[in-house]
Design an enzyme around this catalytic site. Sequence first.
Site: not given
Ligand code: NAD
Length: 485
Positions: A153-154, A178-179, A181, A232, A234, A253, A287, A332-333, A387
């Site tokens: 994640p970011w 893959k980091p 975006e 996330s 999802e 995680e 997290c 967005k966040q 969260e």
């Molecule tokens: P996200 O889960 O969409 O993004 C995390 C990573 O997954 C990114 O590298 C993204 O490009 C990738 N990703 C997104 N869709 C994907 C797919 N279909 N298949 C494979 N990889 C994919 O998270 P977000 O939208 O950036 O943040 C949303 C919420 O997630 C936040 O509000 C927070 O609650 C949670 N979050 C948690 C952490 C953590 O450290 N646990 C980190 C970031 C976000």
Amino acid sequence: MTTETPILTTDFACVINGVDIATESWIDVLDPGTSQPFARVPDAGATEIDSAVKAARAAAPGWAATPPVVRGRILRAISALISERREELARFESMDTGKPLRQAYADVDVAARYFEFYASIGETLFGDTMGLSPDHFAYTLREPLGVAGHIVPWNYPLQISARTVAPALAAGNTSVLKPAEEAPLGAILLARIAREAGLPAGVFNVVTGYGDTAGSALAAHPGINHMSFTGSNEVGALVTIAAAHNHIPVVLELGGKSPNIVFADADLDLAIPMIANAIVQNAGQTCSAGSRLLVEASIHAELVERLTTGFAAITLGVGLDNQELGPLISAKQRDRVVSLVSGAIADGQGVLRTGGKVPPALADQGFFYEPTLIDNVDPTAEIAQVEVFGPVLVVTPFDDEAQALAFANGTDYGLIAGVWTRDVGRAHRMARGIEAGQVFVNTYGAGGGVELPFGGVKKSGHGREKGVEAMIGYTQLKSVVVRIS
Ligand code: NAD
């Protein structure tokens, strides 16, 4: 607030098989404190992921056969180069994520520490011998899995990249990462450093791109043997489904709603700065953020008053200005935090003591949100369950130990927890009762602690990052039996 953030135009290519690879279309990288682009990365997808996985597959046998001591020396050289480039890495990380420079320095130091730690323990991947029978000699071989996929994640791009890649490489795997975006630079800089430190081509590849293109292509690629995902719930579920189709292990995680639990006998002078830092650090986008405060009723008023005063004095600014609180990662966040907090206040889920809004002076500049404290929150309310991923602390008073434990465990998550008390017996009882991967007593987070196994229970995920366990997770065990008579 003025800003002196330099606006650079810099292209950061993917690193595939040791070579910089660009694409025709690009993704702009913004400084969340200014909302201005200062770099761009390739909008890569399935094609580049496929090249990277093939490169990693081709490099896997050679890296697996490299003696652990030699792998360790290369990882140590990566660690040393990270430290040498501390200034440059921290400035990029600060602009990429918006985090105050001092936090970015800490992230660089932890990234270096991951490579140092796993360089050493990679040499200790020993098997066992078993007394099967007088006629047999039996032993185990701990082997690498092959190619490890990492989706990060970011919020801590450099640190989490190092956290997940260092143990994979130490165990003899090769990696494709893959980091996110929103903040992709740390991973690319890490891959460049690894190349410079002598890591063979193809052993560590970084492919930038969006989640639903590059991310899903990596998660579903039949050429990977392990997936580690931080993000996330999802997307964690999607990644798990993809891993199930390939029958590979997955480490998730997924964040949390971690409580700080403060009993009346706690040392409040010790606790208050750590409770505040646990939710202000990285603008609450951690997290393991301490996003819930459970406080014994008799000290509730005092603790809330002191925290409210502290929150109101927190300074905000762009990362490079090095104030106490930076912006959120994106519009967005920020909008998500605005919506969750405004909804909670409008619904009467709690009483707003401070914050609860975008700071007017910074509203047009970046994605800022004021440190926010919401008091007297029903532990079952949405704002106490979801969260938020912003600098938002919700406070719930409790009457006794049993109620504190019930509230602490009363969410879908279970990542970490802090217990504040001078009663040693109670500290241990709470540590046993709390459903979480880590429990801290009279401290919180322990500065990252790369030695400490880290990961969640319940919807915070499964599997462990950090520590020896993370490296073991990147191996498979083979039993060998030899008839000797
Ligand atoms: P996200 O889960 O969409 O993004 C995390 C990573 O997954 C990114 O590298 C993204 O490009 C990738 N990703 C997104 N869709 C994907 C797919 N279909 N298949 C494979 N990889 C994919 O998270 P977000 O939208 O950036 O943040 C949303 C919420 O997630 C936040 O509000 C927070 O609650 C949670 N979050 C948690 C952490 C953590 O450290 N646990 C980190 C970031 C976000």
